[in-house]
Design a protein around this motif. Structure first.
Motif, mmCIF file in Angstrom:
data_model
loop_
_atom_site.group_PDB
_atom_site.id
_atom_site.type_symbol
_atom_site.label_atom_id
_atom_site.label_comp_id
_atom_site.label_asym_id
_atom_site.label_seq_id
_atom_site.Cartn_x
_atom_site.Cartn_y
_atom_site.Cartn_z
ATOM 1 N N VAL A 132 1.331 -0.982 0.399
ATOM 2 C CA VAL A 132 -0.133 0.533 0.012
ATOM 3 C C VAL A 132 1.188 0.716 0.045
ATOM 4 O O VAL A 132 0.028 2.442 0.010
ATOM 5 C CB VAL A 132 -0.687 0.137 1.169
ATOM 6 C CG1 VAL A 132 -0.136 0.478 2.696
ATOM 7 C CG2 VAL A 132 -1.938 0.640 1.149
ATOM 8 N N ALA A 136 -2.738 1.797 -3.958
ATOM 9 C CA ALA A 136 -3.754 1.527 -3.345
ATOM 10 C C ALA A 136 -4.296 0.772 -3.723
ATOM 11 O O ALA A 136 -4.624 -0.495 -3.039
ATOM 12 C CB ALA A 136 -5.468 2.862 -3.714
ATOM 13 N N GLU A 154 -7.454 0.311 0.181
ATOM 14 C CA GLU A 154 -6.916 -1.094 0.708
ATOM 15 C C GLU A 154 -7.713 -1.785 1.314
ATOM 16 O O GLU A 154 -6.632 -2.973 2.312
ATOM 17 C CB GLU A 154 -4.862 0.236 1.471
ATOM 18 C CG GLU A 154 -5.602 -0.003 2.763
ATOM 19 C CD GLU A 154 -7.023 1.357 2.975
ATOM 20 O OE1 GLU A 154 -7.261 2.102 4.089
ATOM 21 O OE2 GLU A 154 -7.570 2.008 1.506
#
Length: 297
Positions: A132, A136, A154
């Motif tokens: 992440v 994303a 996420e």
């Protein structure tokens, strides 16, 4: 292990809703992600000389720190103080800047591959936590399969596998800036009827019913409210797919790629031929869902 070869698989969005624009500039989303069997090939080779070297088959892609595969490798090399260097050979086949998470999937494959090559012992969840930081979509690209993504994308929840079907993917000869789409969305001003019915798509997945799922997908991507008016070819491709028997046709991500879901493979082939003849798309793929959530090679 001194060398490893990997497949970085593309994704489509079976549904994409933007709930609101946050104060930090990001957007809260609720979307259903699906991996498909279109992939880039990546080879990682250990080098004695220090440094990260990237090669790609596309001249216009960066081969430096601006490429997500470089960022992925650099993240693990710095965190674990890895010795020597790594050569990354990236063969791109997933359409670029197309709403199919090609760059994120490439980064995910590099994280996965380095973890194996260097015996770092990171679990899938630990790789996703690092992913992440790169983008994303990277955690999902590590996880793969069918999943509900929330937050900024996420927060991931595995879903029942997409039913067997044929997916026609068409990328017109244009690129769409994700930044342009989100800046022009005005998420906080959207009317209720402009939001897709994500719950209806989820029900179709739970019942393993392509037709029920397709019904929920009729208004499945809120970003089409921006991208389709700006690029009418997207609607032309959608119309052609549905005229040729698609249960539904939808833009993936921020576009411009369009996918159509077909129960009958011959219908999908006829649609592929019609789009090719009309020259609406520069790249065409006939593929199927990839539903093994835990396989990353």
């Amino acid at each position: 292990m001194d060398k490893i070869q990997l497949k970085a698989l593309a994704k489509i969005n079976l549904g994409l809703d933007v709930l609101r624009r946050r104060e930090d500039g990001y957007h809260d989303v609720r979307m259903i992600m699906q991996t498909v069997r279109i992939f880039d090939r990546i080879q990682l080779v250990k080098q004695e000389r220090e440094g990260i070297r990237v090669r790609t088959n596309l001249y216009y892609l960066p081969a430096n720190e601006n490429n997500l595969v470089y960022k992925a490798a650099n993240l693990l090399f710095e965190e674990f103080d890895l010795r020597g260097g790594i050569s990354i050979d990236l063969r791109k086949y997933i359409p670029v800047a197309a709403g199919m998470a090609g760059g994120s999937s490439d980064a995910a494959a590099v994280l996965y591959g380095l973890n194996r090559m260097y015996g770092l012992g990171l679990s899938l969840e630990q790789l996703m936590e690092r992913g992440v930081k790169i983008g994303a979509d990277v955690p999902y690209c590590l996880m793969r399969g069918t999943a509900l993504a929330e937050g900024i994308g996420e927060k991931l929840t595995p879903l029942p596998a997409m039913p067997p079907c044929n997916i026609l993917v068409a990328k017109p000869g244009i690129s769409v800036s994700t930044k342009f789409v989100y800046e022009n969305l005005h998420a906080n001003d959207l009317k209720p009827e402009q939001h897709p019915d994500i719950d209806a798509i989820l029900e179709g997945l739970r019942h393993q019913d392509i037709r029920e799922m397709a019904e929920g997908l009729k208004n499945g991507n809120v970003l089409e409210t921006v991208t389709v008016p700006a690029y009418p070819v997207i609607q032309q491709i959608k119309d052609t797919m549905e005229e040729q028997g698609a249960a539904v046709a939808l833009m993936s991500g921020s576009g411009p790629t369009v996918f159509g879901i077909y129960e009958d493979r011959m219908q999908a082939r006829r649609a592929m031929s019609a789009i090719r003849k009309s020259r609406l798309a520069k790249q065409l793929f006939l593929t199927t869902p990839y539903n093994n959530n835990r396989r990353n090679s």
